[in-house]
Design an enzyme around this catalytic site. Structure first.
Site, PDB file in Angstrom:
ATOM      1  N   ASP A 128       0.812  -1.224   0.000  1.00  0.00           N
ATOM      2  CA  ASP A 128       0.000   0.000   0.000  1.00  0.00           C
ATOM      3  C   ASP A 128       0.849   1.280   0.000  1.00  0.00           C
ATOM      4  OD1 ASP A 128      -2.031  -1.839   0.291  1.00  0.00           O
ATOM      5  OD2 ASP A 128      -2.280  -1.515   2.437  1.00  0.00           O
ATOM      6  N   MET A 170      -5.856  -2.729  -4.982  1.00  0.00           N
ATOM      7  CA  MET A 170      -5.767  -2.657  -3.511  1.00  0.00           C
ATOM      8  C   MET A 170      -5.178  -1.332  -3.062  1.00  0.00           C
ATOM      9  SD  MET A 170      -4.665  -6.421  -2.193  1.00  0.00           S
ATOM     10  CE  MET A 170      -5.905  -7.639  -1.811  1.00  0.00           C
ATOM     11  N   ARG A 266     -17.674  -3.819 -17.380  1.00  0.00           N
ATOM     12  CA  ARG A 266     -17.261  -5.020 -16.625  1.00  0.00           C
ATOM     13  C   ARG A 266     -16.178  -4.641 -15.620  1.00  0.00           C
ATOM     14  NH1 ARG A 266     -17.767  -9.875 -19.431  1.00  0.00           N
ATOM     15  NH2 ARG A 266     -19.581  -9.797 -20.766  1.00  0.00           N
ATOM     16  N   VAL A 273      -3.509 -10.998  -6.497  1.00  0.00           N
ATOM     17  CA  VAL A 273      -2.528 -11.121  -7.592  1.00  0.00           C
ATOM     18  C   VAL A 273      -1.452 -10.038  -7.427  1.00  0.00           C
ATOM     19  CG1 VAL A 273      -2.251 -10.816 -10.096  1.00  0.00           C
ATOM     20  CG2 VAL A 273      -4.160 -12.134  -9.212  1.00  0.00           C
ATOM     21  N   ARG A 275      -0.133  -8.977  -4.802  1.00  0.00           N
ATOM     22  CA  ARG A 275       0.836  -9.269  -3.734  1.00  0.00           C
ATOM     23  C   ARG A 275       1.666 -10.502  -4.043  1.00  0.00           C
ATOM     24  NH1 ARG A 275      -2.982  -8.726   1.348  1.00  0.00           N
ATOM     25  NH2 ARG A 275      -2.376 -10.867   1.737  1.00  0.00           N
TER      26      ARG A 275
HETATM   27  O1  F6P Z   1      -2.246  -4.066   3.346  1.00  0.00           O
HETATM   28  C1  F6P Z   1      -2.093  -4.848   2.210  1.00  0.00           C
HETATM   29  C2  F6P Z   1      -3.432  -5.305   1.681  1.00  0.00           C
HETATM   30  O2  F6P Z   1      -3.204  -6.101   0.538  1.00  0.00           O
HETATM   31  C3  F6P Z   1      -4.428  -4.188   1.388  1.00  0.00           C
HETATM   32  O3  F6P Z   1      -4.164  -3.538   0.170  1.00  0.00           O
HETATM   33  C4  F6P Z   1      -5.725  -4.949   1.438  1.00  0.00           C
HETATM   34  O4  F6P Z   1      -6.816  -4.108   1.759  1.00  0.00           O
HETATM   35  C5  F6P Z   1      -5.495  -5.936   2.532  1.00  0.00           C
HETATM   36  O5  F6P Z   1      -4.094  -6.105   2.648  1.00  0.00           O
HETATM   37  C6  F6P Z   1      -6.142  -7.267   2.282  1.00  0.00           C
HETATM   38  O6  F6P Z   1      -5.848  -8.093   3.357  1.00  0.00           O
HETATM   39  P1  F6P Z   1      -6.207  -9.648   3.414  1.00  0.00           P
HETATM   40  O7  F6P Z   1      -5.318 -10.351   2.453  1.00  0.00           O
HETATM   41  O8  F6P Z   1      -5.921 -10.022   4.823  1.00  0.00           O
HETATM   42  O9  F6P Z   1      -7.651  -9.758   3.050  1.00  0.00           O
END
Ligand code: F6P
Length: 342
Positions: A128, A170, A266, A273, A275
């Site tokens: 983030d 995200m 859509r 993906v 991460r």
């Molecule tokens: O903080 C990283 C993050 O990927 C955010 O962008 C997202 O809102 C959150 O974690 C999602 O977390 P989880 O994988 O626990 O649902």
């Protein structure tokens, strides 16, 4: 000296590079040995460990995820959490702890360090990029590259079918991934949490894009909110740090656009993906340097600190300061990219 290492919160490309940097320098230069704690704060809370030596970190530099595992366990909410952590560290003869994480993981490290004299050093991680005490967190660059590649690919489908494609990215309450990937991917609208959006305005941008015989791509951050209305959520549940699970605004927005403009719309939700997989070269570089500086911090006995990137230098900042304020997109930057909307 024996040093404990843990990775907490959402996984993120570059975690393994930090671990490798810490262990390589710690063993080779200082003769330390290491204990890996499993699954974030759950490890020290339950005394759950994994071997962490040079063979264990071989070959992990380009690997995504974390060899230590991760979780969103909040030890401050566990019964006798602090006492259990202190007892386990003493039992394992761990004299310093390096916590690699975002706002929540480092928030716990700050409290353990400042209020309970647990010698902690922090390393900032999150896709983030919302930690104010560092210019960049590792993981962000990889996430932006993945999102940009996805937008590039979606352009071709949007053009072939003359549809609106909404891409939800995200970033939680910060629009960094959206604004970077949206600009790099040539989006026609970028919607971020820091500025509430007007659906009518988004529809006007969409319509003007079709008028120019191109199909629009709308990038929306998962935390973005319509001007009049609440946050749109698919699932309003909370994690153990009290954060609501985001996502849903992309689906909602596509339906609104379709209803108001009559154009097919859509949604693609990029989700985890962003991460996953191998870290970019920049993230490997930053993560490795963070690891090297974190173990140097331990060696100097400089606890209660987080390593941070300032310009091209790695500096140390108090952990408490690192987690005090979120870094969000400022209105001037958002205004700057607005020239490409519509
Ligand atoms: O903080 C990283 C993050 O990927 C955010 O962008 C997202 O809102 C959150 O974690 C999602 O977390 P989880 O994988 O626990 O649902």
């Amino acid at each position: 000296m024996r040093v404990g290492v843990l990775t907490g919160g959402g996984d993120c490309p570059g975690l393994n590079a930090v671990i490798r940097g810490i262990v390589r320098k710690g063993v080779q230069e200082y003769g330390y040995d290491f204990v890996g704690f499993r699954d974030g704060w759950r490890g020290p809370l339950e005394g759950d460990t994994v071997r962490l030596d040079i063979p264990a970190v071989r070959g992990i530099l380009p690997r995504g995820g974390t060899i230590l595992g991760s979780s969103r366990t909040n030890p401050l909410k566990a019964e006798n959490g602090i006492r259990r952590i202190k007892d386990n560290l003493a039992k394992l003869d761990v004299q310093a702890l390096i916590a690699i994480g975002g706002e929540d993981t480092l928030g716990v490290a700050a409290r353990l360090s400042d209020e309970y004299a647990v010698p902690c050093v922090g390393v900032p991680k999150t896709i983030d990029n919302d930690l104010s005490a560092t210019d960049y967190t590792f993981g962000f660059d990889t996430a932006v590259n993945i999102a940009t590649e996805a937008i590039d690919r979606l352009h071709t489908t949007a053009e072939s079918h003359m549809r609106v494609l909404v891409v939800e990215v995200m970033g939680r309450h910060a629009g960094w991934i959206a604004i970077h990937s949206g600009l790099a991917g040539g989006a026609n609208a970028i919607l971020i949490p820091e500025q509430r959006f007007d659906v009518e305005q988004v529809c006007a941008w969409v319509t003007s894009r079709f008028r120019a015989s191109y199909a629009p791509i709308v990038v929306v951050a998962e935390g973005a909110m319509p001007k009049d209305g609440d946050m749109v959520l698919k699932d309003g549940s909370l994690d153990s740090f009290g954060h609501v699970r985001l996502s849903g605004v992309g689906e909602w927005l596509a339906k609104e656009i379709e209803r108001r403009t009559g154009k097919e719309a859509r949604t693609t939700v990029l989700g985890h993906v962003q991460r996953g997989g191998t870290p970019s070269a920049f993230d490997r570089w930053l993560a490795t340097r963070f690891g090297l500086h974190a173990i140097e911090c331990v060696h100097d006995g400089d606890f209660g600190k987080m390593v941070s990137l300032r310009s091209t230098d790695i500096v140390r900042v108090p952990l408490a300061e690192a987690t005090a304020k979120l870094k969000t997109v400022n209105p001037k930057l958002y205004e700057e990219v607005g020239v490409f909307f519509g």
